[in-house]
Write an enzyme that holds these catalytic residues in place. Structure first.
Site, PDB file in Angstrom:
ATOM      1  N   ARG A 212      -6.900  28.342 -27.246  1.00 38.51           N
ATOM      2  CA  ARG A 212      -6.516  29.589 -27.925  1.00 38.51           C
ATOM      3  C   ARG A 212      -6.158  30.667 -26.897  1.00 38.51           C
ATOM      4  O   ARG A 212      -5.219  31.439 -27.093  1.00 38.51           O
ATOM      5  CB  ARG A 212      -7.651  30.055 -28.840  1.00 38.51           C
ATOM      6  CG  ARG A 212      -7.824  29.208 -30.096  1.00 38.51           C
ATOM      7  CD  ARG A 212      -8.784  29.838 -31.079  1.00 38.51           C
ATOM      8  NE  ARG A 212     -10.173  29.633 -30.745  1.00 38.51           N
ATOM      9  CZ  ARG A 212     -10.947  28.664 -31.239  1.00 38.51           C
ATOM     10  NH1 ARG A 212     -10.438  27.779 -32.089  1.00 38.51           N
ATOM     11  NH2 ARG A 212     -12.218  28.558 -30.903  1.00 38.51           N
ATOM     12  N   ALA A 278      -1.422  25.207 -48.717  1.00 38.63           N
ATOM     13  CA  ALA A 278      -0.358  24.220 -48.920  1.00 38.63           C
ATOM     14  C   ALA A 278      -0.620  22.990 -48.072  1.00 38.63           C
ATOM     15  O   ALA A 278      -1.306  23.055 -47.048  1.00 38.63           O
ATOM     16  CB  ALA A 278       0.998  24.825 -48.551  1.00 38.63           C
ATOM     17  N   CYS A 337      -7.664  15.122 -32.177  1.00 35.31           N
ATOM     18  CA  CYS A 337      -9.108  15.020 -31.926  1.00 35.31           C
ATOM     19  C   CYS A 337      -9.626  13.627 -32.270  1.00 35.31           C
ATOM     20  O   CYS A 337     -10.840  13.415 -32.349  1.00 35.31           O
ATOM     21  CB  CYS A 337      -9.871  16.090 -32.694  1.00 35.31           C
ATOM     22  SG  CYS A 337      -9.691  15.989 -34.493  1.00 35.31           S
TER      23      CYS A 337
END
Length: 393
Positions: A212, A278, A337
């Site tokens: 991040r 969504a 992952c």
């Protein structure tokens, strides 16, 4: 010293244990007591009856998870020593970030030589996940050690093991210390609200912290799409770095509600930066617009080697669709992952996606999990998160 049930390995099967790998598979076991209980501590011997160490028994393919190599008592002093070592490592990792970050992984299973134990710290609120029943049986001793270690900084301890155990015995998640908490944390000076009880995993994806922060180098003035956004970690970082607009997409309405809350918590406009419930693949297929930067952080597509081929195809399709939506000169942050998808295979898969999309690409970063998720050099399975940052021409 207390006596324990004895496990004797087949000749030659002690080699991996002498190399300090934590798992013993069922095919390596020569003899074991017939009345062993799931989670019971056992003493492991080689074929010549020399002690190899202690471990937790479980029926199944991974039959023993070694908790110690050699002849050592597993008692309160043992747990305090192991947890103290993990705590001291995190103090070093976050020495320069104590004012800006107060959440981290305290124990990363085999990565901290404690197989099957995960502990995350959210500003003094600890979440424990036991991944086998042996750890579950040790929870009272573990809790005592944590109380000693954290002292007055400890706010609560939540046992969130039911999903990790795939438990069908009715074992429920519960607060072991303190009352229900929904803490707010700081990460890199940004604020996040954590739902410990209902959130995914332990509540927040701490392993992506470094990625991040890396993202912020590429966000200023850019239009960003964050898919599989969960609670909006990448979205908040992108806006914090000056992204012109961020769209966050996740199939979970609960995740999107938390994402909106975290954007608002940091002072960002959720009308200008929509959070959408969504299906990501359908969203990518249906939209006409393109983005300057796309983030793909899906859940694990492969839980075991049997599902690896289908997972590779899913990663390829997802990455190809995303690459087609990126403006020339744009950036793709893409992750897996899935532990059974290694870095080489993931890179080949993204390469195939780039070929399918017809987009010239360059890898500018190869990334992994944060330092508070250490990789045990003797147990490479503790390395699971891999990612690529790709420049798209």
């Amino acid at each position: 010293m207390k006596t324990y049930p004895e496990i004797i390995l087949k000749k030659g099967k002690e080699i991996s244990i002498k190399r300090r790998h934590h798992w013993i598979f069922s095919g390596a076991v020569y003899t074991k007591p017939v009345d062993l209980r799931d989670g019971e501590l056992v003493k492991v011997f080689d074929a010549n009856h020399r002690v190899l160490g202690m471990g937790f028994y479980a029926p199944g393919s991974i039959m023993i998870r070694m908790i110690v190599f050699g002849d050592q008592e597993i008692d309160e002093a043992f747990w305090l020593e192991k947890l103290s070592a993990a705590y001291q490592l995190r103090q070093q990792i976050f020495a320069a970030q104590r004012e800006s970050t107060n959440a981290y992984r305290l124990v990363h299973g085999e990565g901290d030589h404690l197989p099957g134990l995960i502990i995350d710290n959210y500003n003094g609120n600890l979440v424990i996940q036991a991944h086998h029943r042996g750890i579950l049986g040790e929870l009272p001793t573990i809790v005592t050690a944590l109380q000693t270690l954290f002292g007055t900084d400890l706010q609560s301890i939540y046992n969130k093991s039911a999903a990790a155990l795939h438990d069908k015995t009715g074992e429920a998640d519960s607060w072991l210390v303190g009352e229900k908490q929904e803490p707010r944390i700081l990460e890199s000076g940004l604020r996040f609200e954590i739902n410990l009880e209902k959130g995914q995993k332990t509540g927040f994806f701490l392993d992506q912290r470094d990625n991040r922060r890396l993202l912020q180098n590429y966000c200023t003035g850019r239009k960003v799409l964050n898919t599989f956004c969960y609670s909006g970690g990448f979205s908040v970082y992108a806006l914090g770095a000056g992204a012109s607009q961020v769209t966050s997409v996740d199939i979970s309405a609960e995740a999107i509600a938390l994402c909106q809350k975290n954007l608002e918590l940091n002072g960002f406009d959720t009308e200008k930066n929509p959070c959408l419930t969504a299906d990501v693949l359908k969203y990518l297929q249906d939209i006409d617009e393109s983005y300057d930067l796309v983030i793909l952080d899906p859940p694990a597509f492969a839980k075991n080697t049997r599902s690896r081929h289908n997972a590779v195809q899913a990663y390829k399709r997802l990455n190809a669709m995303a690459l087609k939506k990126i403006e020339p000169g744009g950036i793709l942050f893409t992750f897996s992952c899935s532990q059974v998808i290694d870095r080489e295979l993931f890179t080949h898969t993204v390469t195939a996606a780039a070929l399918e999309a017809g987009r010239p690409t360059q890898i500018i970063h190869q990334v992994s999990q944060g330092a508070d998720h250490p990789v045990n050099i003797f147990h490479q399975e503790t390395s699971y998160l891999k990612g690529l940052v790709v420049y798209v021409s």
